[in-house]
Design a protein around this motif. Structure first.
Motif, PDB file in Angstrom:
ATOM      1  N   LEU A   1       4.040   0.871  -3.849  1.00 16.70           N
ATOM      2  CA  LEU A   1       3.129   0.868  -2.713  1.00 16.70           C
ATOM      3  C   LEU A   1       2.478  -0.489  -2.488  1.00 16.70           C
ATOM      4  CD1 LEU A   1       1.258   4.277  -3.185  1.00 16.70           C
ATOM      5  CD2 LEU A   1       3.086   3.754  -1.561  1.00 16.70           C
ATOM      6  N   ASP A   2       1.972  -1.092  -3.562  1.00 13.25           N
ATOM      7  CA  ASP A   2       1.216  -2.334  -3.413  1.00 13.25           C
ATOM      8  C   ASP A   2       1.173  -3.057  -4.757  1.00 13.25           C
ATOM      9  OD1 ASP A   2      -0.468  -4.392  -2.754  1.00 13.25           O
ATOM     10  OD2 ASP A   2      -2.006  -3.137  -1.844  1.00 13.25           O
TER      11      ASP A   2
ATOM     12  N   GLN B   1       2.590   3.011  -7.816  1.00 17.49           N
ATOM     13  CA  GLN B   1       1.685   2.006  -7.255  1.00 17.49           C
ATOM     14  C   GLN B   1       2.379   0.654  -7.076  1.00 17.49           C
ATOM     15  OE1 GLN B   1      -0.886   1.280  -5.183  1.00 17.49           O
ATOM     16  NE2 GLN B   1      -2.249   2.537  -6.429  1.00 17.49           N
TER      17      GLN B   1
ATOM     18  N   GLY C   1       0.555  -5.976  -5.632  1.00 15.28           N
ATOM     19  CA  GLY C   1      -0.531  -6.920  -5.812  1.00 15.28           C
ATOM     20  C   GLY C   1      -1.785  -6.303  -6.397  1.00 15.28           C
ATOM     21  N   ARG C   2      -1.865  -4.965  -6.392  1.00 13.12           N
ATOM     22  CA  ARG C   2      -3.051  -4.288  -6.920  1.00 13.12           C
ATOM     23  C   ARG C   2      -2.815  -3.714  -8.317  1.00 13.12           C
ATOM     24  NH1 ARG C   2      -5.063   0.014  -3.712  1.00 13.12           N
ATOM     25  NH2 ARG C   2      -7.141  -0.508  -4.473  1.00 13.12           N
TER      26      ARG C   2
ATOM     27  N   ASP D   1      -4.435   6.356  -2.451  1.00  8.16           N
ATOM     28  CA  ASP D   1      -3.320   5.554  -1.928  1.00  8.16           C
ATOM     29  C   ASP D   1      -2.053   6.392  -1.814  1.00  8.16           C
ATOM     30  OD1 ASP D   1      -5.080   3.425  -2.039  1.00  8.16           O
ATOM     31  OD2 ASP D   1      -4.236   2.592  -3.875  1.00  8.16           O
TER      32      ASP D   1
END
Length: 225
Positions: free
Chosen positions: A152-153, A149, A155-156, A39
């Motif tokens: 970046l995202d 992270q 939700g993950r 990612d």
């Protein structure tokens, strides 16, 4: 158009830099996804392409040299020799179209094979460069990578599962890690402590890395950084 996967062949111009994100599929503690390193590599390649219209981002290489993580379920590693061979073959193929090949690695364990691949490509007269982010902070799945992270995202990221790992200096742990992998030095796969991780810090880290990458590429291309 900045992604090779979105293009058709008549749209491809050989005077562009092909950026190949090189990641891994490895454990990142109980709270971060296996794709974390991939990612990051993809995000930085895309950030570079936003800054430079001469950069085209290739599909990511999602497997890396992650044997030190193999004791943790789910880690998929193909080892340094395979990484080097794959990247050399990718570089040879890409050089049929593109004048310059940029390998952006998001996993520290890929450093040796990635650099070996670049040396091999250069020895064959191909213009290749390897780059990796130099993060400030802890080593693996701690506050630094968790913050990135989250930027970046979010939700993950499973913050409810985040916990401290081994916070000893990396230099103290490396001898055991090189011989026996991570499991003997960290039960949860974390080197550091994700406590306090936040998206704002992650965005700053990504911005710093993007600046360093863009500066490095400008110098490589003979431009004023």
């Amino acid at each position: 158009m900045s992604e090779l996967a979105d293009a058709t062949w008549p749209e491809i111009s050989g005077d562009r830099v092909l950026a190949i994100p090189v990641g891994s599929t490895e454990q990142h503690g109980p709270h971060l996804p296996f794709s974390t390193d991939t990612d990051v590599a993809v995000a930085l390649a895309r950030a570079l392409a936003i800054r430079r219209d001469d950069v085209l981002v290739a599909p990511a290489m999602p497997y890396g040299s992650s044997g030190e993580h193999q004791a943790f379920p789910g880690t998929l590693s193909i080892g340094p020799d395979a990484i080097e061979r794959v990247l050399v073959e990718l570089g040879r193929s890409a050089s049929e179209t593109f004048g310059r090949i940029l390998l952006i690695s998001g996993h520290g364990g890929n450093a040796i094979p990635v650099n070996r691949a670049v040396r091999r490509l250069r020895s064959e007269g191909r213009d290749a460069l390897a780059w990796a982010p130099r993060w400030r902070g802890d080593a693996h799945a701690g506050r630094t990578e968790t913050s990135v992270q989250l930027a970046l995202d979010p939700g993950r990221v499973r913050l409810d599962r985040a916990e401290a790992g081994n916070t000893a200096p990396l230099a103290e742990l490396l001898p055991v890690m090189r011989e026996r992998g991570l499991r003997p030095v960290t039960a949860n796969g974390i080197l550091g402590d994700p406590a306090g991780a936040n998206a704002d810090d992650g965005a700053r880290l990504l911005a710093e890395a993007t600046h360093d990458l863009a500066t490095t590429v400008a110098r490589w291309l003979g431009e004023d950084a």
